[in-house]
Design a protein around this motif. Structure first.
Motif, PDB file in Angstrom:
ATOM      1  N   GLN A 285       0.824  -1.210   0.000  1.00  0.00           N
ATOM      2  CA  GLN A 285       0.000   0.000   0.000  1.00  0.00           C
ATOM      3  C   GLN A 285       0.861   1.263   0.000  1.00  0.00           C
ATOM      4  OE1 GLN A 285      -2.571  -0.410   3.372  1.00  0.00           O
ATOM      5  NE2 GLN A 285      -3.789  -2.088   2.470  1.00  0.00           N
ATOM      6  N   VAL A 286       1.988   1.219   0.724  1.00  0.00           N
ATOM      7  CA  VAL A 286       2.865   2.393   0.771  1.00  0.00           C
ATOM      8  C   VAL A 286       3.455   2.666  -0.599  1.00  0.00           C
ATOM      9  CG1 VAL A 286       5.033   3.256   1.700  1.00  0.00           C
ATOM     10  CG2 VAL A 286       3.362   2.227   3.228  1.00  0.00           C
ATOM     11  N   PHE A 287       3.939   1.612  -1.293  1.00  0.00           N
ATOM     12  CA  PHE A 287       4.509   1.803  -2.623  1.00  0.00           C
ATOM     13  C   PHE A 287       3.437   2.239  -3.628  1.00  0.00           C
ATOM     14  CE2 PHE A 287       8.207  -0.551  -1.097  1.00  0.00           C
ATOM     15  CZ  PHE A 287       9.231   0.118  -1.747  1.00  0.00           C
ATOM     16  N   SER A 288       2.227   1.706  -3.488  1.00  0.00           N
ATOM     17  CA  SER A 288       1.152   2.106  -4.406  1.00  0.00           C
ATOM     18  C   SER A 288       0.776   3.567  -4.198  1.00  0.00           C
ATOM     19  CB  SER A 288      -0.073   1.211  -4.201  1.00  0.00           C
ATOM     20  OG  SER A 288       0.245  -0.146  -4.457  1.00  0.00           O
ATOM     21  N   ALA A 289       0.793   4.001  -2.935  1.00  0.00           N
ATOM     22  CA  ALA A 289       0.483   5.407  -2.669  1.00  0.00           C
ATOM     23  C   ALA A 289       1.568   6.328  -3.219  1.00  0.00           C
ATOM     24  CB  ALA A 289       0.315   5.618  -1.164  1.00  0.00           C
ATOM     25  N   ALA A 290       2.836   5.855  -3.198  1.00  0.00           N
ATOM     26  CA  ALA A 290       3.916   6.690  -3.741  1.00  0.00           C
ATOM     27  C   ALA A 290       3.838   6.781  -5.256  1.00  0.00           C
ATOM     28  CB  ALA A 290       5.273   6.132  -3.308  1.00  0.00           C
TER      29      ALA A 290
ATOM     30  N   CYS B 267       1.663   7.655  -7.735  1.00  0.00           N
ATOM     31  CA  CYS B 267       0.375   8.308  -7.971  1.00  0.00           C
ATOM     32  C   CYS B 267      -0.100   8.123  -9.402  1.00  0.00           C
ATOM     33  CB  CYS B 267       0.486   9.807  -7.644  1.00  0.00           C
ATOM     34  SG  CYS B 267       0.981  10.123  -5.934  1.00  0.00           S
ATOM     35  N   ASN B 268       0.822   8.086 -10.345  1.00  0.00           N
ATOM     36  CA  ASN B 268       0.452   7.997 -11.752  1.00  0.00           C
ATOM     37  C   ASN B 268       0.342   6.551 -12.237  1.00  0.00           C
ATOM     38  OD1 ASN B 268       0.526  10.823 -11.909  1.00  0.00           O
ATOM     39  ND2 ASN B 268       2.729  10.798 -12.363  1.00  0.00           N
ATOM     40  N   HIS B 269       0.493   5.585 -11.355  1.00  0.00           N
ATOM     41  CA  HIS B 269       0.386   4.154 -11.676  1.00  0.00           C
ATOM     42  C   HIS B 269       1.348   3.766 -12.811  1.00  0.00           C
ATOM     43  CE1 HIS B 269      -3.172   3.934  -9.137  1.00  0.00           C
ATOM     44  NE2 HIS B 269      -3.652   5.019  -9.772  1.00  0.00           N
ATOM     45  N   THR B 270       2.596   4.204 -12.685  1.00  0.00           N
ATOM     46  CA  THR B 270       3.637   3.862 -13.678  1.00  0.00           C
ATOM     47  C   THR B 270       4.401   2.602 -13.309  1.00  0.00           C
ATOM     48  OG1 THR B 270       5.211   5.292 -12.530  1.00  0.00           O
ATOM     49  CG2 THR B 270       3.918   6.256 -14.347  1.00  0.00           C
ATOM     50  N   LYS B 271       4.078   1.987 -12.176  1.00  0.00           N
ATOM     51  CA  LYS B 271       4.751   0.773 -11.684  1.00  0.00           C
ATOM     52  C   LYS B 271       6.221   1.005 -11.397  1.00  0.00           C
ATOM     53  CE  LYS B 271       1.692  -2.268 -14.319  1.00  0.00           C
ATOM     54  NZ  LYS B 271       1.633  -3.397 -15.302  1.00  0.00           N
TER      55      LYS B 271
ATOM     56  N   ASN C 172      14.926   8.665  -4.842  1.00  0.00           N
ATOM     57  CA  ASN C 172      14.821   9.295  -3.522  1.00  0.00           C
ATOM     58  C   ASN C 172      13.621   8.740  -2.748  1.00  0.00           C
ATOM     59  OD1 ASN C 172      17.084  11.043  -3.826  1.00  0.00           O
ATOM     60  ND2 ASN C 172      15.835  12.296  -5.214  1.00  0.00           N
ATOM     61  N   THR C 173      12.484   8.604  -3.431  1.00  0.00           N
ATOM     62  CA  THR C 173      11.303   8.037  -2.763  1.00  0.00           C
ATOM     63  C   THR C 173      11.551   6.587  -2.364  1.00  0.00           C
ATOM     64  OG1 THR C 173       9.924   9.489  -4.106  1.00  0.00           O
ATOM     65  CG2 THR C 173       8.839   7.645  -3.008  1.00  0.00           C
ATOM     66  N   PHE C 174      12.189   5.836  -3.254  1.00  0.00           N
ATOM     67  CA  PHE C 174      12.485   4.423  -2.978  1.00  0.00           C
ATOM     68  C   PHE C 174      13.402   4.292  -1.759  1.00  0.00           C
ATOM     69  CE2 PHE C 174      15.097   0.625  -3.684  1.00  0.00           C
ATOM     70  CZ  PHE C 174      14.102  -0.346  -3.778  1.00  0.00           C
ATOM     71  N   ARG C 175      14.376   5.193  -1.651  1.00  0.00           N
ATOM     72  CA  ARG C 175      15.308   5.130  -0.517  1.00  0.00           C
ATOM     73  C   ARG C 175      14.595   5.446   0.791  1.00  0.00           C
ATOM     74  NH1 ARG C 175      18.270   8.948   2.209  1.00  0.00           N
ATOM     75  NH2 ARG C 175      20.225   8.194   3.159  1.00  0.00           N
ATOM     76  N   ASP C 176      13.756   6.480   0.789  1.00  0.00           N
ATOM     77  CA  ASP C 176      13.045   6.839   2.016  1.00  0.00           C
ATOM     78  C   ASP C 176      12.099   5.726   2.459  1.00  0.00           C
ATOM     79  OD1 ASP C 176      14.387   9.208   1.915  1.00  0.00           O
ATOM     80  OD2 ASP C 176      12.735  10.316   0.957  1.00  0.00           O
ATOM     81  N   LEU C 177      11.431   5.072   1.499  1.00  0.00           N
ATOM     82  CA  LEU C 177      10.502   4.006   1.859  1.00  0.00           C
ATOM     83  C   LEU C 177      11.230   2.805   2.459  1.00  0.00           C
ATOM     84  CD1 LEU C 177       8.033   4.071  -1.175  1.00  0.00           C
ATOM     85  CD2 LEU C 177       7.658   4.968   1.123  1.00  0.00           C
TER      86      LEU C 177
END
Length: 746
Positions: free
Chosen positions: A560-565, A567-571, A576-581
């Motif tokens: 759910q966290v990755f899906s929320a990140a 937003c444009n459903h590009t898979k 930077n977002t990947f590192r923070d998650l």
């Protein structure tokens, strides 16, 4: 009524015949006309009425397959019979008859017979071929026929040219062949013995020669066992005597002449003279030490008389056949030596404890011994005394100071070079981008490049030059070995240096009191670390994913966290977002190197077109400054190397040709250019490659490097205006491999 001319309807025997000639009954013998034979066949070679034509050769049973002539079917197949002949001797009282033995050979290919008599020593009779090879006729009244294979058997008498031979045996092949053609073999007879030869032999054995002869020929033993030595590991326990000790020995037994040699194994610093031999090579007596004898008492030969010089020979002598007065001595043989045996070596009791592999195989073959359990003979090693060295003097390096303590004449320290830094390896340097994290805040914006040389483990630090920064930049630390911070300076042990395992993205390295944080690394360094995961565990993708699997209980929330990140459903998500998650999921358990390893494994491929044009522009600019225009010569060399005429060459061949023509490009730039022109099989179209670099024919407009906009967290993560190593990551593939989640998963 006339019958048709069909098989079975005609009684004329001449139908189908082609030969109608008559046989010849008359001939010439000694110029006299006479009747040759009465058994000649009739017209056309057919036998007359009541006539029996005798076969010319033996009739053998037909085997399977095509019929072959006898000279081919029975080529080199000979029947061998053992026979003897009683030869009458007249006018001699010693013997009435003499037994002579023969070999009868029957050649199956043409029914010829040969009789051979073997040689007999001192028989006085000519030996050899008794009857030459030819066809032998039967005795009268059947002298018009010849011997065939059916006329032979065992334990029968056979007559050749008036000589009566008694066959008593034959070889295995002859017995097998006769049984195969249906001949019933008789039981073999006994080989008779010549009474005269037996009497003569007994007489010669009883007679004593006028000049006794003693055989001392040892050449057979020497030729058979030359250079073959038995080796035993022995122990002489002399600890019971004053100042005695246990001494290790090696016994060599020479099979060529039954001599023994013993060597002593001296331990280090034993205080004994280094003698070559404990016992020199000689025959070892069993009962020793032997008493002293007068010169000439112990000899190999005993002389009865010596005649001096003669006319025909240099000297003549007479030996003592019975060896009266000889001193008997018992010496050790190979049969007396075995594991656990105690032998007498000059009054010293030596125990045989072990042996080598050749000795084991020798006793196993000759004597059938299977048990070779060794005895423990080596004493416990003395306690090792720890060698202490004085502390570092402060002059030179620690290695130089230690060398002055190892020998009276100091030898300079030789640096050890690794194979990874050998000539020809372009990427023998690991480069890291670093930031200074020393407490003063003014140094926080200073950016550095730390280079580690795999060849000798040295380190260099270079500061990036920035305008209006207040720092000159350039070389911050010249290439040298850097000690780990916090060690005692004046100590006896050698210091510890920074090695390659201490360097990875996210590590903090103290270089001579300056603390650096490693923020990123170049492409070669990351590839090198991923290929050597045994030295860089943080670059092991399997170990890194195992840490993520420990959070499997939170797999639904992670999805759910990755899906929320996204937003444009590009898979996919940015780095930077990947590192923070990942840091939030693992509660900061992953290092930056591990996060970078996962990101590189699941990264999205980037479009290399713009980078290719930029690299071509940079290369043409350097080629233009160096006035390099030999592109036709390079293409000609590539055509010469292209034996198969495919217009492509491997990457390594293009690189070698560029170096041989002094191509004025750096190794890194040439590597990047070649990588952009490679196909899926690692081949490069050399014509298109060099035409793209030809600044005369295909000039490229000067391109400026793209301006990289700092994304959120780039200054924090990398601290420098360099592109992020990985732009986007396929997070769905990561979740599927770690937790088994797909796009439609829970």
């Amino acid at each position: 009524m006339v019958l048709p001319l069909l098989p079975g309807y005609s009684f004329n025997r001449n139908v189908g015949k082609e030969k109608f000639h008559k046989s010849q009954h008359w001939g010439f013998c000694n110029s006299v006309r006479m009747l040759v034979s009465e058994e000649k066949p009739g017209i056309g070679g057919e036998p007359l009425i009541g006539q029996k034509v005798k076969t010319k050769y033996s009739i053998y049973p037909k085997g399977e397959g095509t019929d072959r002539p006898s000279w081919l079917a029975f080529d080199r197949q000979i029947l061998c019979f053992d026979a003897y002949l009683e030869d009458r001797v007249c006018d001699k009282s010693q013997e009435i008859c003499r037994i002579r033995f023969y070999k009868i050979y029957f050649y199956l290919e043409d029914d010829t017979i040969k009789v051979h008599e073997p040689q007999v020593k001192n028989s006085g009779l000519p030996k050899g071929t008794f009857i030459r090879r030819h066809r032998i006729s039967l005795p009268p009244p059947n002298d018009d026929q010849f011997y065939t294979v059916y006329d032979f058997n065992i334990n029968i008498d056979i007559i050749f040219l008036g000589w009566t031979f008694k066959i008593y045996d034959c070889d295995k092949f002859t017995k097998f062949f006769l049984r195969k053609i249906g001949v019933k073999l008789n039981p073999p007879g006994q080989r008779p013995q010549d009474l005269y030869l037996k009497m003569r032999k007994e007489t010669l054995e009883r007679a004593e020669p006028l000049r006794p002869y003693e055989s001392t020929d040892t050449r057979r033993q020497f030729l058979e066992y030359d250079r073959k030595v038995l080796r035993f590991f022995c122990l002489w326990d002399d600890s019971g005597s004053l100042f005695g000790e246990r001494r290790e020995l090696v016994l060599h037994y020479f099979l060529s002449d039954d001599t023994v040699e013993i060597k002593e194994i001296l331990p280090e610093n034993s205080g004994r003279d280094a003698k070559l031999l404990f016992l020199r090579r000689s025959k070892l007596p069993k009962y020793g030490p032997p008493r002293l004898h007068q010169p000439g008492q112990i000899t190999d030969r005993s002389f009865l008389n010596f005649d001096g010089l003669s006319s025909k020979q240099k000297y003549s002598y007479m030996l003592d056949k019975y060896k009266l007065g000889k001193i008997d001595q018992a010496f050790y043989k190979d049969s007396d030596l075995f594991l656990g045996a105690t032998i007498n070596v000059g009054g010293r009791k030596v125990i045989l404890c072990d042996c080598d592999e050749f000795t084991k195989s020798y006793y196993k073959t000759k004597y059938g011994i299977e048990n070779f359990t060794p005895l423990s003979y080596k004493p416990r090693p003395p306690p090792k005394i720890e060698r202490k060295f004085p502390p570092y003097t402060g002059f030179g390096s620690e290695e130089d100071s230690l060398r002055s303590c190892l020998s009276l004449k100091p030898v300079p320290y030789q640096k050890k070079f690794s194979r990874e830094g050998s000539y020809g390896n372009i990427g023998n340097v690991l480069r890291f981008f670093a930031r200074l994290i020393t407490p003063p805040c003014a140094d926080a914006d200073r950016k550095f490049i730390i280079s580690y040389f795999l060849k000798d483990g040295t380190l260099s630090v270079f500061e990036l030059i920035e305008r209006n920064s207040g720092y000159t930049g350039g070389l911050f630390l010249k290439r040298s070995r850097v000690k780990k911070f916090g060690q005692e300076v004046f100590k006896s042990e050698l210091p510890e240096y920074i090695n390659v395992e201490d360097l990875y993205v996210g590590a903090k390295v103290n270089v001579n009191g300056n603390l650096f944080a490693l923020l990123s690394a170049d492409e070669y360094t990351l590839n090198y670390m991923e290929k050597n995961v045994d030295r860089f565990p943080f670059s092991n993708i399997e170990l890194t994913l195992q840490k993520l699997k420990e959070e499997e209980s939170k797999s639904r929330e992670i999805k759910q966290v990755f899906s929320a990140a996204d937003c444009n459903h590009t898979k996919m998500v940015d780095f930077n977002t990947f590192r923070d998650l990942l840091l939030d999921i693992t509660v900061n358990k992953l290092t930056d190197q591990e996060i970078l390893t996962i990101a590189r494994h699941y990264r999205v491929p980037e479009d290399m077109g713009s980078d290719r044009n930029l690299l071509i522009a940079q290369a043409q600019e350097k080629l233009k400054k160096n006035m390099f225009e030999h592109f036709d010569r390079l293409i000609s060399s590539c055509v010469y190397e292209d034996r198969k005429k495919k217009n492509v060459l491997p990457n390594r061949d293009i690189k070698r040709l560029c170096k041989s023509h002094r191509f004025p490009l750096t190794d890194d730039l040439l590597e990047n250019l070649l990588a952009r022109f490679e196909d899926s099989e690692g081949q490069i179209n050399y014509k298109s490659f060099f035409l793209a670099l030809n600044w005369r024919m295909n000039p490229v407009s000067e391109l400026e490097a793209p301006h990289y906009v700092k994304e959120r967290g780039e200054d924090v993560c990398f601290g420098m205006p360099s592109p992020i190593p990985v732009k986007f990551i396929r997070y769905l593939d990561l979740l599927k491999d770690v937790y088994g989640l797909d796009q439609e998963g829970p």
